[in-house]
Enzyme design. Sequence first.
Site, PDB file in Angstrom:
ATOM      1  N   HIS A   1     -17.638 -18.650  28.440  1.00  0.00           N
ATOM      2  CA  HIS A   1     -19.092 -18.494  28.333  1.00  0.00           C
ATOM      3  C   HIS A   1     -19.476 -17.137  28.894  1.00  0.00           C
ATOM      4  O   HIS A   1     -18.879 -16.677  29.867  1.00  0.00           O
ATOM      5  CB  HIS A   1     -19.808 -19.615  29.115  1.00  0.00           C
ATOM      6  CG  HIS A   1     -21.235 -19.740  28.732  1.00  0.00           C
ATOM      7  ND1 HIS A   1     -22.231 -18.985  29.309  1.00  0.00           N
ATOM      8  CD2 HIS A   1     -21.831 -20.509  27.792  1.00  0.00           C
ATOM      9  CE1 HIS A   1     -23.380 -19.300  28.750  1.00  0.00           C
ATOM     10  NE2 HIS A   1     -23.172 -20.211  27.824  1.00  0.00           N
TER      11      HIS A   1
ATOM     12  N   ASP B   1     -20.100 -27.169  24.462  1.00  0.00           N
ATOM     13  CA  ASP B   1     -19.668 -27.621  23.140  1.00  0.00           C
ATOM     14  C   ASP B   1     -18.296 -28.277  23.132  1.00  0.00           C
ATOM     15  O   ASP B   1     -17.882 -28.801  22.110  1.00  0.00           O
ATOM     16  CB  ASP B   1     -19.668 -26.441  22.158  1.00  0.00           C
ATOM     17  CG  ASP B   1     -21.074 -26.095  21.736  1.00  0.00           C
ATOM     18  OD1 ASP B   1     -21.913 -27.003  21.739  1.00  0.00           O
ATOM     19  OD2 ASP B   1     -21.331 -24.927  21.418  1.00  0.00           O
TER      20      ASP B   1
HETATM   21  N1  ACO Z   1     -10.034 -18.374  24.047  1.00  0.00           N
HETATM   22  C1  ACO Z   1      -9.176 -17.379  24.390  1.00  0.00           C
HETATM   23  N2  ACO Z   1      -9.563 -16.244  25.020  1.00  0.00           N
HETATM   24  C2  ACO Z   1     -10.866 -16.123  25.310  1.00  0.00           C
HETATM   25  C3  ACO Z   1     -11.804 -17.099  25.001  1.00  0.00           C
HETATM   26  C4  ACO Z   1     -11.355 -18.275  24.344  1.00  0.00           C
HETATM   27  N3  ACO Z   1     -12.218 -19.235  24.011  1.00  0.00           N
HETATM   28  N4  ACO Z   1     -13.033 -16.713  25.398  1.00  0.00           N
HETATM   29  C5  ACO Z   1     -12.876 -15.508  25.973  1.00  0.00           C
HETATM   30  N5  ACO Z   1     -11.558 -15.141  25.932  1.00  0.00           N
HETATM   31  C6  ACO Z   1     -10.959 -13.922  26.511  1.00  0.00           C
HETATM   32  C7  ACO Z   1     -11.270 -12.706  25.672  1.00  0.00           C
HETATM   33  O1  ACO Z   1     -10.281 -12.474  24.702  1.00  0.00           O
HETATM   34  C8  ACO Z   1     -11.308 -11.646  26.734  1.00  0.00           C
HETATM   35  O2  ACO Z   1      -9.977 -11.336  27.090  1.00  0.00           O
HETATM   36  P1  ACO Z   1      -9.566  -9.834  27.539  1.00  0.00           P
HETATM   37  O3  ACO Z   1     -10.329  -9.582  28.801  1.00  0.00           O
HETATM   38  O4  ACO Z   1      -8.082  -9.898  27.731  1.00  0.00           O
HETATM   39  O5  ACO Z   1      -9.961  -8.924  26.418  1.00  0.00           O
HETATM   40  C9  ACO Z   1     -11.942 -12.339  27.928  1.00  0.00           C
HETATM   41  O6  ACO Z   1     -11.603 -13.708  27.762  1.00  0.00           O
HETATM   42  C10 ACO Z   1     -13.454 -12.169  28.012  1.00  0.00           C
HETATM   43  O7  ACO Z   1     -14.002 -12.656  26.794  1.00  0.00           O
HETATM   44  P2  ACO Z   1     -15.222 -11.984  26.026  1.00  0.00           P
HETATM   45  O8  ACO Z   1     -15.068 -12.233  24.558  1.00  0.00           O
HETATM   46  O9  ACO Z   1     -15.398 -10.563  26.479  1.00  0.00           O
HETATM   47  O10 ACO Z   1     -16.408 -12.847  26.620  1.00  0.00           O
HETATM   48  P3  ACO Z   1     -17.861 -12.933  26.029  1.00  0.00           P
HETATM   49  O11 ACO Z   1     -18.748 -13.200  27.169  1.00  0.00           O
HETATM   50  O12 ACO Z   1     -18.172 -11.761  25.177  1.00  0.00           O
HETATM   51  O13 ACO Z   1     -17.790 -14.201  25.046  1.00  0.00           O
HETATM   52  C11 ACO Z   1     -17.800 -16.434  24.267  1.00  0.00           C
HETATM   53  C12 ACO Z   1     -18.195 -15.463  25.406  1.00  0.00           C
HETATM   54  C13 ACO Z   1     -18.366 -15.891  22.938  1.00  0.00           C
HETATM   55  C14 ACO Z   1     -18.436 -17.783  24.548  1.00  0.00           C
HETATM   56  C15 ACO Z   1     -16.247 -16.545  24.221  1.00  0.00           C
HETATM   57  O14 ACO Z   1     -15.776 -17.078  25.436  1.00  0.00           O
HETATM   58  C16 ACO Z   1     -15.765 -17.395  23.037  1.00  0.00           C
HETATM   59  O15 ACO Z   1     -15.625 -16.879  21.932  1.00  0.00           O
HETATM   60  N6  ACO Z   1     -15.542 -18.729  23.259  1.00  0.00           N
HETATM   61  C17 ACO Z   1     -15.137 -19.612  22.180  1.00  0.00           C
HETATM   62  C18 ACO Z   1     -16.343 -19.993  21.342  1.00  0.00           C
HETATM   63  C19 ACO Z   1     -17.273 -20.944  22.060  1.00  0.00           C
HETATM   64  O16 ACO Z   1     -16.864 -21.947  22.637  1.00  0.00           O
HETATM   65  N7  ACO Z   1     -18.580 -20.637  21.991  1.00  0.00           N
HETATM   66  C20 ACO Z   1     -19.634 -21.488  22.558  1.00  0.00           C
HETATM   67  C21 ACO Z   1     -20.273 -20.821  23.732  1.00  0.00           C
HETATM   68  S1  ACO Z   1     -21.468 -21.893  24.456  1.00  0.00           S
HETATM   69  C22 ACO Z   1     -22.772 -21.781  23.421  1.00  0.00           C
HETATM   70  O17 ACO Z   1     -23.063 -20.838  22.792  1.00  0.00           O
HETATM   71  C23 ACO Z   1     -23.582 -22.961  23.308  1.00  0.00           C
END
Ligand code: ACO
Length: 431
Positions: A308, A366
Amino acid sequence: MADKKFELTDLASGKKSLLPVKSGTIGPDVLDIAAINKDHGVFTHDPGFGVTSATESKITYIDGDAGVLEYRGYPIEQLAEKSSFMEVCYLLLNGDLPKKAELEKFNDDIRHHTMINETLLRFYNGFHHNAHPMAMVSAVIASMSAFYHDSMDIHNPRHREIFAHRIIAKIPTIAAAAHKHSLGQPFVYPRNDLGYCANMLNMFFAVPCEPYHVDPVAAEALDLLFILHADHEQNASTSTVRLAGSTGANPYAAISAGVAALWGPAHGGANEAVLAMLEQIGTVENVPKYLAMAKDKSSHFRLMGFGHRVYKNFDPRAKIIRAACHKVLERLGSTNNPLFELALKLEEIALKDSYFVERKLYPNVDFYSGIIYSALGIPRSMFTVMFAIARTVGWVAHWQEMISDPAMRIGRPRQLYTGAGKRDYVELGKR
Ligand code: ACO
């Protein structure tokens, strides 16, 4: 207390300016950087708005490190335990919990706006039966602006209130019609003798040929999920509603834009993606393989329902839903739910894995919500629509707050241009 200020120095020219600091009720202070372009000729650059506060708001507070979520100051745990979705809607829209008579009147107002114009119902026939329900829902909401010309002056508080009641009341009807269309079943009209969630379940599952009784356990479970999803301050879809609404666009268009933004798998679409992922993983033995894929950046596979932007410790909503899963599945008599068992195991394994620990990736709202929706008989393609129904009140509360602020300006970010420099047009034959 002396006004806090930050000093900004351009090291090349030595020019200094003082940036005022604004403090909220709680949470980090923000720097007011409005003057930096005038003083220094620069803009700020923050792709993804990771550290940018775009507005003041009095609606919802989140502390991502402490796992705190409050609507109008009330902790989500207390609202989940003691309140109802209708009461939470009133709270988000009006700022305070309603007194008994206020809640009754609000319930009554919502119940008397549940039907949608019959012409609007015909829109669904323009969609193929396998259209994604989010496509139908966002299109029908956008079309509503064509039906209410007499009450769409966004500067008239009464018009705004009527809009709020209409959209909150009608979105379950719009969603249920999308569901019935995809099944090829007749639309079921709303029943104003039922509560908000019971009415929604009735419109989803009743058929004209036999009686349907809403299971109170199902209605209660839905009410809880709707409370948890009702608002989440400046998330992507709410910011979209604010941005679209800041142009003076009609509120139905702004909410429709919010639905579209919610659809993506990085946001509300994750609940649908989680179930697809759990089905794909299939068994606990496959978990290590999928975790390895989630860690491999070249695979484009992410653990859906994990991570998140704001919560870096735990998502308080996920905690409540996980506990509710146990109760709801038991009460619905679906205890041996293999997907829930798999989700629990996946969470347990991922939370011991250094990749997820170091990046502070925890289950979000979620991760478990789809398990409950499934147990209620709601098809996977409707999960994000469920989220949209609940989040509508949050979108409306934010839109109302923005429009009623005399300082409102059109939202218009700037950019760092990295394209071609100025060049002369070359005639077609000479390229
Ligand atoms: N699985 C694997 N790796 C992940 C995940 C994941 N679900 N989420 C983040 N990471 C990793 C990224 O690759 C990144 O790694 P790095 O530092 O080595 O490059 C690090 O964790 C930080 O992630 P970001 O993408 O920079 O985080 P951001 O805050 O931009 O994204 C998000 C947040 C979009 C929720 C992301 O965690 C994600 O895509 N999760 C899966 C989708 C999801 O569950 N979305 C629902 C969110 S809740 C909502 O909207 C109601």
